[in-house]
Design an enzyme around this catalytic site. Structure first.
Site, PDB file in Angstrom:
ATOM      1  N   ASP A 127       0.847  -1.180   0.000  1.00  0.00           N
ATOM      2  CA  ASP A 127       0.000   0.000   0.000  1.00  0.00           C
ATOM      3  C   ASP A 127       0.888   1.238   0.000  1.00  0.00           C
ATOM      4  OD1 ASP A 127      -1.938   1.892   0.383  1.00  0.00           O
ATOM      5  OD2 ASP A 127      -3.011   0.763   1.916  1.00  0.00           O
ATOM      6  N   ASP A 217      -2.723   2.351  -6.183  1.00  0.00           N
ATOM      7  CA  ASP A 217      -1.674   2.430  -5.160  1.00  0.00           C
ATOM      8  C   ASP A 217      -1.672   1.233  -4.213  1.00  0.00           C
ATOM      9  OD1 ASP A 217      -3.979   2.877  -3.818  1.00  0.00           O
ATOM     10  OD2 ASP A 217      -3.231   4.541  -2.634  1.00  0.00           O
ATOM     11  N   GLU A 218      -2.236   0.148  -4.635  1.00  0.00           N
ATOM     12  CA  GLU A 218      -2.389  -0.999  -3.745  1.00  0.00           C
ATOM     13  C   GLU A 218      -2.293  -2.295  -4.515  1.00  0.00           C
ATOM     14  OE1 GLU A 218      -5.903  -2.012  -1.178  1.00  0.00           O
ATOM     15  OE2 GLU A 218      -5.924   0.186  -1.207  1.00  0.00           O
TER      16      GLU A 218
END
Length: 674
Positions: A127, A217-218
């Site tokens: 993350d 973003d993960e």
DNA sequence: GCGGATCAC
DNA sequence: TATGGTGATCCGC
């Protein structure tokens, strides 16, 4: 059991309203001490607004619902031997063998619970820390130390410094500025974020080429293989991976290491920012971890379900076990199975990349200042129709059901849908016409949002790719070597190795996607309502010729809402949603946005960095295309497509089917179904 | 199949 | 003055 009744409903409601207003991310991202103060400021700033009134209404509804649940529970308890119920549940959880006599008939799934706990796979959730904010920081080091956020109107990200003041994503800008008047708010720069996202994901893929990018973003990785091959512990591996990311991109990432995705996700939050946390891989450690964990940390349990569970005394995952009797008696409402799995810390450990055919819908919607004039409303509808056309056309989808969505200026949301027995035309005129037909009976309205969404999708690109192609197909006749096409779904029984899948319950479910039969029929069903390649779109008039069902009955009906849920996946598959915020008003604006005088220039061949398609156009058009690509969920999709070519390594056909793999579809009693 | 709702990002 | 957009899923009809 009085223990759960000692919460004064009144103050609870007030409290929950404050929390509601504070925004969804409050509880998830453990915040500062004086959250109460912050909440007060937020509530004050909100007071009196329509938004606030709507939140109050929802909160009241929820309170009523809770009262009903408590009543139901007490009713269900009458004449029931709680100890006996508890004992039954204990058997379900602990000793699979004795489940056979379970009066709940859940034995064949529940027996798998503890027995099927799979600790063999090392799952990592990565993350990026305050991703947008940190990319901005990267590009403008002078921001360092300043209190800033990204977005406009509504914030998408707050820098860590800003978070100390209670500023969070999803918060309206004007409230954020009440919390910190000197807040610097930067506009979104999606091109940069997606560029950096790609870089980062490429690094992750070195560790698991089959990783699943869950958003910009993960992501989830299975590093079992990598660790073996390189003789690394999981922690060393992740440490190294995070260092590499920071070294190559100057961005920091937090990570969680655990035996399944749910746990990994929770763990990645543990030492954020720029940290990692590994859970011990044994049942005791996992259960200890869950014991005191706030139920709200469980992916899929949001503010509403948190409050529902809280009302029967469940605040932590450990409380699930404490209240197993009540949950068992109210299985229908809460989903005992899912909650017990959560309590045990058992969830899916399957990691695989997103694939096109997992998509279920595609849509567009827009918010504006409230309007009531019919013409203006239609105008807005026309605009979203145009956007949707572009989107569907560019990405190669059609579908059978169109859903209109509108939000009153009171913030109440309604949807109206209509299905067809043919694939619809994705021309904006036709989408508009369908939307209009759905909207008309609802008028007059005063609305602040309008949207269109298409479901029951058909992948047109798949035809293009895996079919010999258009006309040729007719000449090829049906020799023995006819194209396999869609058969991807059928083959493959096993991934590599004997690994369990944790969600055996779900996997055991037959006919998980009802598309099978439909798609088979559709094989030859080339008579799209769509214009076939080279053909002509069918007019809206004929589009309406064969509706299957009509939505739009009567309008409002604030009545029933007799349901209560608590379960759901956490990472049920990648959501491509890339970001909030204004999808730039690129093309199809009737009035060209003031987008400065770009010469445009000559037409040339360019490759879109987002969707990787080559296109012949001038710069203006090209920029518009990029805006378009960025404004939607296009980023993830493009990434996936780009990476899929490079990741043939250890899984070519490792996809049993476009299925999710969360902890559980959702509670639900056993079997069949779906 | 439809409509309301929740949830994640 | 003022609170986003995309997508998934579930429940009860």
């Amino acid at each position: 059991m009085a223990d759960s009744l000692n919460v004064p409903p009144q103050s609870q409601a007030t409290d929950s309203l404050l929390r509601r207003l504070a925004g969804p991310s409050t509880t998830k991202a453990g915040l500062a001490t004086d959250q109460t103060d912050i909440n007060r400021v937020i509530a004050e700033a909100s007071k009196g607004s329509k938004f606030y009134e709507n939140e109050k209404r929802k909160d009241k509804d929820l309170t009523k619902k809770i009262e009903r649940i408590l009543k139901q529970r007490d009713e269900a308890r009458k004449g029931v031997d709680i100890a006996h119920v508890e004992h039954s549940v204990d058997q379900l959880v602990r000793s699979p063998r004795s489940c056979i006599e379970s009066r709940y008939n859940l034995s064949h799934q529940l027996a798998k619970m503890e027995a099927q706990r799979d600790l063999s796979q090392i799952i990592v959730h990565v993350d990026m820390d305050a991703f947008y904010a940190n990319v901005e920081l990267l590009d403008n080091p002078r921001l360092k130390g300043t209190i800033f956020a990204v977005g406009h109107g509504v914030l998408t990200t707050a820098s860590y410094e800003a978070r100390k003041f209670g500023i969070r994503s999803g918060m309206p800008e004007y409230i954020a500025k009440k919390l910190y008047p000197d807040l610097v708010v930067l506009p979104c720069n999606f091109g940069r974020y997606s560029e950096m996202s790609k870089k980062v994901m490429d690094i992750f893929r070195r560790y698991d080429p089959n990783m699943c990018a869950a958003s910009v973003d993960e992501g989830y990785l299975n590093i079992t293989h990598y660790c073996e091959e390189h003789v690394l512990t999981a922690e060393e591996c992740v440490q190294q991976m995070r260092q590499t990311v920071e070294m190559e991109t100057r961005l920091t990432v937090s990570a969680g290491i655990a035996p399944n995705k749910m746990l990994a996700k929770i763990c990645s939050d543990r030492n954020k920012p720029n940290g990692q946390f590994k859970l011990d891989f044994n049942p005791q450690a996992v259960k200890a971890f869950m014991q005191d964990l706030s139920i709200r940390k469980v992916p899929g349990i949001g503010r509403v379900n948190e409050r529902l569970l809280e009302s029967i005394g469940i605040r932590t995952c450990g409380d699930i076990y404490t209240h197993r009797a009540a949950l068992s008696l109210m299985d229908k409402q809460f989903g005992l199975h899912y909650l017990l799995q959560t309590y045990l810390g058992i969830a899916s450990n399957h990691v695989e990349p997103y694939h096109r055919d997992e998509r279920k819908s595609i849509g567009a919607e827009r918010t504006f200042s409230a309007i009531s004039e019919k013409e203006k409303i239609f105008k807005k509808l026309e605009e979203v129709a145009a956007e949707l056309e572009d989107d569907m056309e560019n990405r190669g989808w059609t579908g059978k059901t169109v859903t209109l969505k509108y939000k009153l200026d009171t913030y109440k949301v309604y949807t109206r849908a209509k299905s067809f027995d043919r694939w619809i035309s994705t021309k904006k005129e036709d989408l508009f016409a369908i939307g209009k037909e759905l909207l008309l009976p609802e008028l007059p309205l005063r609305i602040r949002l309008i949207g269109l969404r298409v479901t029951k999708l058909k992948d047109l690109r798949e035809d293009a790719d895996s079919k010999p192609g258009g006309i040729k197909r007719f000449f090829e006749s049906t020799s023995a070597s006819s194209s396999p096409r869609k058969k991807r779904k059928v083959d493959v029984h096993q991934d590599e190795g004997p690994r369990l899948s944790q969600d055996g319950y779900e996997e055991a479910m037959p006919g998980f996607h009802d598309e099978d039969e439909e798609e088979l029929e559709d094989e030859d069903d080339i008579d799209y309502l769509e214009h076939p390649p080279g053909g002509k779109p069918i007019s809206s008039a004929s589009t309406f010729a064969t509706p299957v069902a009509s939505g739009s009955k009567m309008s409002s009906k604030p009545t029933s809402m007799s349901r209560l849920t608590a379960k759901r996946d956490f990472s049920t598959g990648p959501s491509r949603s890339t970001s909030p915020e204004k999808p730039s008003p690129s093309k199809h604006c009737t009035k060209p946005p003031s987008r400065a005088a770009e010469p445009g220039g000559e037409v040339q061949s360019q490759i879109c960095p987002i969707c990787s398609r080559t296109m012949e156009m001038d710069n203006t058009a090209f920029n518009a295309h990029i805006d378009f690509c960025l404004s939607k969920g296009a980023i993830m999709e493009a990434q996936v497509e780009a990476s899929s070519s490079s990741n043939s390594r250890r899984s070519t056909s490792v996809r049993p089917s476009p299925r999710k793999h969360g902890p559980s579809k959702k509670l639900l009693r056993r079997g069949r179904g779906r």
